[in-house]
Each structure stands twice: as C-alpha cells, then as structure tokens.
Design an enzyme around this catalytic site. Structure first.
Site, PDB file in Angstrom:
ATOM      1  N   HIS A  17      -7.776  -0.327  -3.728  1.00 44.25           N
ATOM      2  CA  HIS A  17      -6.684  -1.191  -4.153  1.00 44.25           C
ATOM      3  C   HIS A  17      -7.148  -2.147  -5.247  1.00 44.25           C
ATOM      4  O   HIS A  17      -8.271  -2.641  -5.229  1.00 44.25           O
ATOM      5  CB  HIS A  17      -6.072  -1.956  -2.979  1.00 44.25           C
ATOM      6  CG  HIS A  17      -5.601  -1.043  -1.887  1.00 44.25           C
ATOM      7  ND1 HIS A  17      -5.380  -1.472  -0.603  1.00 44.25           N
ATOM      8  CD2 HIS A  17      -5.321   0.294  -1.896  1.00 44.25           C
ATOM      9  CE1 HIS A  17      -4.982  -0.442   0.148  1.00 44.25           C
ATOM     10  NE2 HIS A  17      -4.936   0.639  -0.625  1.00 44.25           N
ATOM     11  N   CYS A  61      -0.570  -7.905  -0.703  1.00 46.93           N
ATOM     12  CA  CYS A  61      -0.619  -6.727   0.162  1.00 46.93           C
ATOM     13  C   CYS A  61       0.510  -6.726   1.188  1.00 46.93           C
ATOM     14  O   CYS A  61       1.091  -5.681   1.487  1.00 46.93           O
ATOM     15  CB  CYS A  61      -1.947  -6.675   0.918  1.00 46.93           C
ATOM     16  SG  CYS A  61      -3.412  -6.559  -0.111  1.00 46.93           S
ATOM     17  N   ASP A  92      -5.439  -5.001  -6.232  1.00 50.81           N
ATOM     18  CA  ASP A  92      -4.841  -6.329  -6.245  1.00 50.81           C
ATOM     19  C   ASP A  92      -5.728  -7.437  -5.681  1.00 50.81           C
ATOM     20  O   ASP A  92      -5.240  -8.535  -5.388  1.00 50.81           O
ATOM     21  CB  ASP A  92      -3.465  -6.330  -5.575  1.00 50.81           C
ATOM     22  CG  ASP A  92      -3.447  -5.674  -4.202  1.00 50.81           C
ATOM     23  OD1 ASP A  92      -4.509  -5.220  -3.745  1.00 50.81           O
ATOM     24  OD2 ASP A  92      -2.364  -5.617  -3.598  1.00 50.81           O
ATOM     25  N   ASP A 113       0.826  -1.207   0.000  1.00 50.05           N
ATOM     26  CA  ASP A 113       0.000   0.000   0.000  1.00 50.05           C
ATOM     27  C   ASP A 113       0.857   1.252   0.000  1.00 50.05           C
ATOM     28  O   ASP A 113       0.505   2.266  -0.595  1.00 50.05           O
ATOM     29  CB  ASP A 113      -0.903   0.038   1.231  1.00 50.05           C
ATOM     30  CG  ASP A 113      -1.872  -1.125   1.300  1.00 50.05           C
ATOM     31  OD1 ASP A 113      -1.913  -1.932   0.349  1.00 50.05           O
ATOM     32  OD2 ASP A 113      -2.577  -1.230   2.320  1.00 50.05           O
ATOM     33  N   ASP A 139      -2.784   5.378  -3.033  1.00 48.14           N
ATOM     34  CA  ASP A 139      -2.158   4.214  -2.417  1.00 48.14           C
ATOM     35  C   ASP A 139      -1.456   3.441  -3.528  1.00 48.14           C
ATOM     36  O   ASP A 139      -2.004   3.264  -4.628  1.00 48.14           O
ATOM     37  CB  ASP A 139      -3.194   3.310  -1.752  1.00 48.14           C
ATOM     38  CG  ASP A 139      -3.657   3.834  -0.399  1.00 48.14           C
ATOM     39  OD1 ASP A 139      -3.383   5.020  -0.103  1.00 48.14           O
ATOM     40  OD2 ASP A 139      -4.307   3.078   0.342  1.00 48.14           O
TER      41      ASP A 139
END
Length: 367
Positions: free
Chosen positions: A242, A346, A244, A109, A193
């Site tokens: 995010h 992450c 991912d 992040d 991020d």
C-alpha cells in the site's frame, strides 16, 4: 443532479465516505503473503492465532476509535456509510485453497472510486477473498442510484500466484529483490489492492508491491483507457504494501514523501511545480502493537478538503506541519485502530467529493 458517486482525487471537498468496521475481525492464517507483509516480532502471534478472532479487548477499543471518527466526520458535514458486520473467523474452501477471513475494516484496500465508478480490487491475500461480502449491499445501493460498478477479475489464489522461494526471512535480500521488481506475488494472474493506487485527477499513480503485480496494473491501465494516465512509481522499500503511508498527496501541487522510503520517480512532480514535503517522524511508541503496518501510519491522513485534514491526536509534530501549511488539523484518537494495520485513509473510502476531473501535471506533450 450530481452523481451519488464522484471522486477524482484525494483532496476535493469530501461529501460522502464509507468507514470500515473492525467487529468480527480475525487473525489471518499465516501464509507466505502474510509473512512477506508483516514484521518478524509478530510472526509468533500469527502462527499461534491464525484463523482465530482478534482479542476482544483490541476489537472493542478499535471499534470505539471508528465510532469517534464517524462522529467527527458527521460534525464536519460528511455523510457516513458503514459496511455490514461479518464473522471473519469462519473457515472457507475453494478448489484452490482454504482459509478464513480478516476484516471489513479497510475499505480503501478493497475498493477504488474513479469518477462515478466503484472498482473492486482482486486482492492478493487469501484471507481477503470474500471481503466484498461486507460491502455488497452498499455497492448495490450506489449502483441502483446511478454509479458504475466494476469487479476486477477474481484471482484463483492457487500456489502459482505466490513465490514459494521468496526469501522472507532475509530482510536485506528482500530490499535488493524489491529493487529488481521481485516480490512474493508472481505474474500468474492479476492481483492488486486498491490502496496501492493514488488518484490525482487524470493522473493515477501505482506501485508494484507484495500485493499488486504488473498483471494487475496492466489490467487497470486497459480498463481505465485513454482518459487517464496510469504511472508506476518506484520506492526504496523492501516491504511495500500500500502506498498511503509512503506517498500521500494532500492537495493540488503538494505531496508527502516518506523519508525512509524515498520515491525514485519524482521528475514529473518537480517539472510540474509540485511541493515535495517530508513529514516528521511518528510518535507511536516502539512497544505499541502494529501487527500489519509500520509506525508511518502517522502520515496516513484523510483530507476533508484542501484546508482540513484528519490527524491522529497524539501526532503533534504532524499536526503542526499541517498548521504551517495553512491546513487545519482535526485531531482524532486512532491509536487503537492503528494496531489493525491502518489509519484514517485506510479506514475510509471517499465515495463523493465535490469537484471535476482535472489535469495537474506537465507531461511535455505536444500541443
């Protein structure tokens, strides 16, 4: 001599990685940005415990998962580095806001590696303002050994950065607003991020989300310059934070796309001959605590190279999918760590992968 920092994509052979730490984690104060990125069933938890340390039994179990991850990575020949332990429950105040911290558990992040450069992200949550402190000694070491080091402009995080009228309680309305490009963060100053970006050689993809605004995307575009193409992808997602667990490349020409958050911009991938794969549903139980994420953490995998991937050990359908693709799944227990909002991708930041900068897409450019 190869650079100590070198990474161009998500699948070249992994040689060195940073693995986060969950010790000292604190529940973030419950403000508009946190509320926009969490689920209503947990709002009472944040309201009651914001600013307090996470329950010790949860932290111990997640820390054990991370330790096992480090052991597995070392066994696969990967050098592992760790950030410092910080007490994130300490209160702090700037001229623009007051808060306490979150954790140093998710290096993906906070930082992004592009070639031999480490870029610190100007994250949007006030509880993550000082997250760089856990990684400062590591990044200094990489810089002293030849890496480039950039910190994006630090946002002031005053009230102007957040839309006080954002309809957080109306999920369907949020879905419509997301389609229009409206989120809880405004365009007052740049924020992003790093986990909202994914690297595929000279092409880097990003999404506008609750924590990444257009101002931040444009800052990154200008910073990267002409050597890279930075392209915005859109998804049918009312709560984006995010990329991912939504859009995950697993090798040159292969990408996993979340079936519940379909991508609206796949023409480039199809034209370039990419295989667009739909991962199976997650097996995370419905009652498992996921304070800051969805059950789709099952697709938040880490590629060690094109033929090896880290998969949560309970996610057998996902493991079998990789086996059918000719990729060996390495099963690691990570369910306890999932409760803190992430999985293998992450919890790591690849510092060095053995490979060169390449182009994987047909843009139809003139010769």
């Amino acid at each position: 001599m190869p650079s100590v920092v070198n990474s161009h994509n998500e699948w070249d052979p992994l040689e060195e990685v940073i693995v986060g730490r969950v010790e000292g984690a604190a529940v973030p104060p419950f403000d508009v940005a946190v509320k926009a990125n969490t689920y209503p069933r947990y709002w009472d938890f944040f309201e009651r415990h914001g600013g307090e340390p996470f329950p010790e039994e949860l932290v111990r179990a997640a820390a054990a998962d991370l330790d096992e991850l480090c052991t597995v990575l070392k066994g696969e020949g990967v050098t592992v580095r760790r950030p410092e332990v910080v007490d994130w429950s300490r209160r702090y105040e700037t001229p623009d806001f007051a808060s306490s911290g979150l954790y140093g558990a998710m290096p993906r992040d906070f930082m992004m590696v592009v070639g031999n450069e480490i870029i610190e992200a100007p994250m949007a949550w006030r509880s993550r303002f000082f997250e760089y402190r856990a990684y400062r000694e590591l990044i200094k070491d990489y810089f002293q050994r030849g890496a480039r080091w950039t910190a994006a402009p630090k946002p002031t995080m005053g009230d102007e950065l957040y839309d006080a009228d954002y309809p957080i309680d109306a999920v369907e309305e949020r879905h419509a607003l997301a389609a229009e490009g409206r989120f809880c963060t405004t365009e007052f100053e740049p924020c992003f991020d790093a986990a909202d970006f994914t690297r595929m050689g000279r092409d880097i993809f990003v999404q506008r989300s609750q924590v990444t605004n257009r101002f931040g995307i444009e800052w990154m575009r200008r910073h990267l310059g002409d050597a890279y193409r930075l392209q915005v992808l859109r998804f049918e997602d009312p709560n984006p934070m995010h990329m991912d667990a939504t859009f995950v490349p697993i090798g040159p020409g292969r990408v996993l796309v979340n079936p519940e958050r379909p991508c609206l911009d796949l023409e480039l991938f199809r034209r370039s001959g990419w295989e667009i794969l739909t991962p199976p549903d997650s097996l995370i139980p419905a009652d498992h605590p996921l304070y800051m994420s969805s059950r789709w953490l099952s697709m938040n995998v880490l590629m060690i190279d094109e033929r090896r991937v880290l998969v949560e050990k309970h996610e057998e359908p996902t493991a079998r999918m990789f086996e059918q693709l000719g990729i060996r799944p390495i099963r690691v227990g990570f369910r306890n760590f999932n409760s803190f909002g992430g999985s293998f991708h992450c919890a790591t930041c690849d510092v060095r992968r053995r490979g060169e900068l390449e182009t994987y897409f047909d843009h139809g450019d003139p010769a």
